[in-house]
Design a protein around this motif. Structure first.
Motif, short mmCIF file in Angstrom:
data_model
loop_
_atom_site.label_atom_id
_atom_site.label_comp_id
_atom_site.label_asym_id
_atom_site.label_seq_id
_atom_site.Cartn_x
_atom_site.Cartn_y
_atom_site.Cartn_z
N PRO A 244 6.28 -2.00 0.08
CA PRO A 244 7.63 -1.21 0.29
C PRO A 244 6.45 -0.11 -0.28
O PRO A 244 5.92 -0.11 -0.91
CB PRO A 244 7.96 -1.72 -1.25
CG PRO A 244 7.99 -3.05 -1.56
CD PRO A 244 6.70 -3.54 -0.81
N ASN A 245 7.25 0.79 -0.02
CA ASN A 245 6.52 2.24 -0.36
C ASN A 245 6.76 3.09 -1.88
O ASN A 245 6.64 3.87 -2.55
CB ASN A 245 6.65 3.73 0.80
CG ASN A 245 5.76 4.32 0.23
OD1 ASN A 245 4.83 4.69 -0.22
ND2 ASN A 245 6.73 5.60 1.57
N ASP A 246 6.42 2.11 -3.09
CA ASP A 246 6.44 2.20 -4.66
C ASP A 246 4.73 2.35 -5.17
O ASP A 246 4.84 2.65 -6.35
CB ASP A 246 7.08 0.77 -5.23
CG ASP A 246 8.30 0.22 -4.39
OD1 ASP A 246 8.59 1.37 -4.50
OD2 ASP A 246 8.38 -1.00 -4.44
N GLY A 247 3.42 2.10 -4.27
CA GLY A 247 2.29 2.33 -4.53
C GLY A 247 1.64 1.71 -5.49
O GLY A 247 0.90 1.88 -5.17
N ALA B 294 -3.34 8.26 1.65
CA ALA B 294 -3.96 9.31 0.60
C ALA B 294 -4.59 8.58 -0.74
O ALA B 294 -4.33 7.62 -1.15
CB ALA B 294 -3.29 10.96 0.16
N GLY B 295 -5.79 9.24 -1.15
CA GLY B 295 -6.30 9.06 -2.19
C GLY B 295 -7.16 6.93 -1.74
O GLY B 295 -7.56 6.54 -0.97
N GLU B 296 -7.49 6.66 -2.86
CA GLU B 296 -8.90 5.38 -2.95
C GLU B 296 -7.60 3.91 -2.95
O GLU B 296 -6.15 4.39 -3.70
CB GLU B 296 -9.24 5.27 -4.05
CG GLU B 296 -10.44 6.45 -3.67
CD GLU B 296 -11.58 5.53 -5.11
OE1 GLU B 296 -11.15 4.62 -5.53
OE2 GLU B 296 -12.20 6.07 -4.61
N VAL B 297 -7.47 2.73 -2.18
CA VAL B 297 -6.12 1.39 -2.74
C VAL B 297 -6.93 1.41 -4.15
O VAL B 297 -8.61 0.85 -4.06
CB VAL B 297 -6.66 0.83 -1.70
CG1 VAL B 297 -5.93 -0.51 -1.69
CG2 VAL B 297 -6.21 1.24 -0.42
N ILE C 198 -2.49 -4.71 -6.67
CA ILE C 198 -3.24 -3.20 -5.79
C ILE C 198 -2.25 -1.68 -5.37
O ILE C 198 -0.99 -1.79 -5.00
CB ILE C 198 -3.07 -4.02 -4.10
CG1 ILE C 198 -3.89 -5.04 -3.85
CG2 ILE C 198 -3.87 -3.21 -3.51
CD1 ILE C 198 -5.04 -5.53 -4.27
N LEU C 199 -3.52 -0.74 -5.85
CA LEU C 199 -2.16 0.10 -6.06
C LEU C 199 -3.05 1.75 -5.38
O LEU C 199 -4.15 0.97 -4.57
CB LEU C 199 -2.90 0.92 -7.31
CG LEU C 199 -3.01 -0.13 -8.69
CD1 LEU C 199 -4.03 0.54 -9.91
CD2 LEU C 199 -1.64 -0.51 -9.29
N HIS C 200 -1.52 1.71 -4.59
CA HIS C 200 -2.25 2.59 -3.38
C HIS C 200 -1.20 3.93 -3.59
O HIS C 200 -0.76 4.48 -4.60
CB HIS C 200 -2.18 2.26 -2.24
CG HIS C 200 -0.33 1.86 -1.94
ND1 HIS C 200 0.16 2.91 -1.69
CD2 HIS C 200 0.18 0.55 -2.33
CE1 HIS C 200 1.48 1.92 -1.67
NE2 HIS C 200 1.36 0.97 -2.05
#
Length: 196
Positions: free
Chosen positions: A126-129, A79-82, A95-97
């Protein structure tokens, strides 16, 4: 030599020796058709054993294989923007997600980096964002001065475990991807990574 020492004369097998009482085998041998019956018996036994061995070999060679297809959960979209983040003090491009809260246990988060000539490199992350571009194995070595890259993040099912993250993923190992993914973000490389 006497007749007793020489044994019976040829062609006289079925007649017992005179003066002696024949044993059970001698009496059986004297019956008409003994040889044919003996040959038939031996063939039956030999062929019977042969057929058992052949059947066992056939049973061993012709195994039944069964394939089972498992139905996997649909992949959730990121969801959201990268976003590309480059703090001035650290000068490390991140890179933020959005972290995927409902990621199935056998699914992975995959970053796709498209470089010059549309060359794509995939990384399990990793699923860290957040992840740093410099931490992606071999990415810096694959780029030249001034190369622009496009980075997107999605969820995917992979063939096998990627191991320690981040890890390079072969395109052939991607079994399925999420139907939608956020718009990619851009960066460029000048001996280090910079946000566009």
């Amino acid at each position: 030599m006497s007749k007793k020492q020489l044994g019976a004369a040829p062609g006289d097998e079925s007649s017992p020796e005179t003066g002696k009482r024949p044993g059970w085998f001698g009496r059986l041998r004297a019956q008409p058709g003994f040889r044919a019956a003996a040959v038939a018996f031996v063939l039956t036994v030999v062929l019977g054993i042969g057929s058992t061995v052949a059947y066992a070999y056939w049973g061993q060679r012709n195994t039944v294989s069964q394939s089972v297809t498992t139905v996997r959960e649909p992949l959730p979209a990121v969801a959201g923007e990268v976003q590309c983040s480059q703090p001035v003090t650290l000068s490390v491009v991140r890179i933020l997600h959005t972290k995927v809260a409902a990621l199935p246990p056998d699914a992975s988060l995959v970053a796709s980096v498209v470089g010059p000539g549309s060359q794509t490199r995939l990384y399990a992350i990793p699923n860290d964002g957040v992840f740093a571009l410099r931490d992606l194995p071999g990415l810096g070595k694959s780029l030249s001065w001034g190369d622009r890259i496009s980075i997107s993040v999605t969820t995917a099912y992979l063939d096998g475990s990627p191991g320690s993250l981040p890890a390079v993923v072969d395109e052939a190992k991607v079994l399925d991807r999420a139907k939608t993914e956020p718009k990619p973000v851009s960066a460029y490389y000048l001996a280090s990574f910079f946000c566009s």
